[in-house]
Design a protein around this motif. Structure first.
Motif, PDB file in Angstrom:
ATOM      1  N   GLU A 170     -11.931  84.453  -6.568  1.00  0.00           N
ATOM      2  CA  GLU A 170     -11.012  85.203  -7.433  1.00  0.00           C
ATOM      3  C   GLU A 170      -9.608  85.241  -6.844  1.00  0.00           C
ATOM      4  O   GLU A 170      -8.610  85.066  -7.547  1.00  0.00           O
ATOM      5  N   LEU A 173      -7.850  81.961  -7.275  1.00  0.00           N
ATOM      6  CA  LEU A 173      -7.330  81.810  -8.632  1.00  0.00           C
ATOM      7  C   LEU A 173      -6.036  82.588  -8.808  1.00  0.00           C
ATOM      8  O   LEU A 173      -5.091  82.101  -9.431  1.00  0.00           O
ATOM      9  N   HIS A 174      -5.954  83.769  -8.247  1.00  0.00           N
ATOM     10  CA  HIS A 174      -4.733  84.564  -8.359  1.00  0.00           C
ATOM     11  C   HIS A 174      -3.603  83.989  -7.515  1.00  0.00           C
ATOM     12  O   HIS A 174      -2.435  84.300  -7.748  1.00  0.00           O
ATOM     13  N   THR A 178      -6.129  76.926  -8.664  1.00  0.00           N
ATOM     14  CA  THR A 178      -7.143  76.913  -9.716  1.00  0.00           C
ATOM     15  C   THR A 178      -8.054  75.699  -9.633  1.00  0.00           C
ATOM     16  O   THR A 178      -9.283  75.824  -9.693  1.00  0.00           O
ATOM     17  N   GLU A 179      -7.493  74.495  -9.530  1.00  0.00           N
ATOM     18  CA  GLU A 179      -8.329  73.294  -9.510  1.00  0.00           C
ATOM     19  C   GLU A 179      -9.282  73.320  -8.321  1.00  0.00           C
ATOM     20  O   GLU A 179     -10.448  72.929  -8.427  1.00  0.00           O
ATOM     21  N   ALA A 181     -10.455  75.981  -6.871  1.00  0.00           N
ATOM     22  CA  ALA A 181     -11.472  76.991  -7.126  1.00  0.00           C
ATOM     23  C   ALA A 181     -12.500  76.517  -8.150  1.00  0.00           C
ATOM     24  O   ALA A 181     -13.690  76.837  -8.034  1.00  0.00           O
ATOM     25  N   ILE A 182     -12.060  75.741  -9.132  1.00  0.00           N
ATOM     26  CA  ILE A 182     -12.984  75.275 -10.172  1.00  0.00           C
ATOM     27  C   ILE A 182     -14.117  74.465  -9.558  1.00  0.00           C
ATOM     28  O   ILE A 182     -15.299  74.649  -9.898  1.00  0.00           O
ATOM     29  N   MET A 201     -15.654  83.579 -14.215  1.00  0.00           N
ATOM     30  CA  MET A 201     -14.475  83.020 -13.551  1.00  0.00           C
ATOM     31  C   MET A 201     -14.318  81.536 -13.863  1.00  0.00           C
ATOM     32  O   MET A 201     -13.199  81.039 -14.063  1.00  0.00           O
ATOM     33  N   LEU A 202     -15.446  80.809 -13.880  1.00  0.00           N
ATOM     34  CA  LEU A 202     -15.366  79.374 -14.174  1.00  0.00           C
ATOM     35  C   LEU A 202     -14.889  79.148 -15.602  1.00  0.00           C
ATOM     36  O   LEU A 202     -14.020  78.287 -15.853  1.00  0.00           O
ATOM     37  N   SER A 205     -11.142  79.981 -15.729  1.00  0.00           N
ATOM     38  CA  SER A 205     -10.352  79.015 -14.957  1.00  0.00           C
ATOM     39  C   SER A 205     -10.166  77.726 -15.745  1.00  0.00           C
ATOM     40  O   SER A 205      -9.053  77.178 -15.823  1.00  0.00           O
ATOM     41  N   HIS A 208      -7.741  78.326 -18.589  1.00  0.00           N
ATOM     42  CA  HIS A 208      -6.346  78.450 -18.159  1.00  0.00           C
ATOM     43  C   HIS A 208      -5.696  77.099 -17.897  1.00  0.00           C
ATOM     44  O   HIS A 208      -4.479  76.976 -18.014  1.00  0.00           O
ATOM     45  N   ILE A 253      -7.661  86.309 -15.178  1.00  0.00           N
ATOM     46  CA  ILE A 253      -8.806  86.109 -14.298  1.00  0.00           C
ATOM     47  C   ILE A 253      -9.393  87.479 -13.970  1.00  0.00           C
ATOM     48  O   ILE A 253      -8.664  88.406 -13.617  1.00  0.00           O
TER      49      ILE A 253
END
Length: 262
Positions: A170, A173-174, A178-179, A181-182, A201-202, A205, A208, A253
């Motif tokens: 999380e 992502l913040h 993002t990529e 974290a995905i 979250m997935l 993400s 977004h 998120i």
């Protein structure tokens, strides 16, 4: 001298891990470490080591296990000269170990610090959680069987591990990662398909970064897992996330639960 329970139960000296031979020796060491410097009574240790079937001479058998562990500690500390004292009381035993020498306590300390700085310095919080999770070498207490204290703590620690993972992702992502974290969210969702926080979250993400179709497929895949294996529908929160994506509404998120610490 340091001690590991986040994986195999072992002792680290000169950066080398020595696993503990013998299941009851591992249970004894792990139980004393989990007690955190508190007295474990003879009766508690009988239960940990032998369950409902202690030997007729359980007191002597326990003394023999303690003596063996003392010899192991003394032998391994010969090169570092910091044997933790094992104190004998009439009622039981105490192993006096600095908490910072046990990987479980280091993990929790870093997770607590990450929670403290998460709002003001999320990048540092991610680094702290990275270093906390790097301490893990597999399932906690994986080689001690089902002794009551060790088993209950292993369950608790696994939950703390997963919650730390969720919090870390999380925060990534913040931080705009993002990529990165995905990919991690996908991997965790395969291993833990019932963790709806990960699914949510997935989904968000992917949404977004413009991968709306993949976000929708993530929901439907999770729903199939839940209905086929558990016979339940996704939570209202996950259904609300689906609605947001279907209607292309703005979405943030989600915030995870705080990192669990004892």
């Amino acid at each position: 001298m340091r001690f590991t329970i986040l994986g195999l139960v072992g002792i680290v000296t000169n950066n080398e891990l020595t696993p503990i031979a013998g299941r009851r020796q591992r249970i004894l060491l792990a139980s004393l470490l989990l007690a955190g410097g508190r007295l474990l009574t003879n009766e508690q240790l009988y239960n940990e080591l032998w369950g409902d079937d202690p030997p007729h001479n359980a007191h002597n058998a326990l003394q023999a296990q303690v003596s063996r562990l003392r010899r192991t500690l003394s032998r391994l500390s010969a090169s570092c000269d910091d044997t933790p004292p094992m104190v004998t009381h009439s009622a039981g035993y105490v192993l006096k170990v600095d908490p910072s020498a046990v990987d479980m306590h280091t993990f929790r300390s870093r997770a607590t610090e990450a929670k403290r700085v998460a709002d003001t310095d999320p990048g540092r919080a991610v680094d702290l959680l990275d270093s906390a999770l790097a301490l893990w070498r597999g399932k906690p207490l994986q080689d001690v069987g089902n002794s009551p204290l060790c088993h209950s703590m292993a369950v608790q620690l696994e939950e703390e591990y997963l919650t730390a993972q969720e919090t870390r992702l999380e925060l990534k992502l913040h931080c705009g990662r993002t990529e990165e974290a995905i990919g991690e969210l996908r991997a965790i969702s395969v291993v833990h398909p019932w963790r709806e926080q990960i699914t949510e979250m997935l989904m968000l993400s992917l949404y977004h970064v413009g991968r709306r179709a993949e976000a929708l497929e993530t929901y439907h895949s999770a729903r199939r897992q839940l209905t086929d294996h558990l016979g339940i529908e996704p939570s209202r929160r996950l259904k609300d996330t689906l609605r947001v994506i279907l209607h292309e509404e703005p979405a943030a998120i989600p915030r995870t639960r705080p990192v669990l610490v004892r």
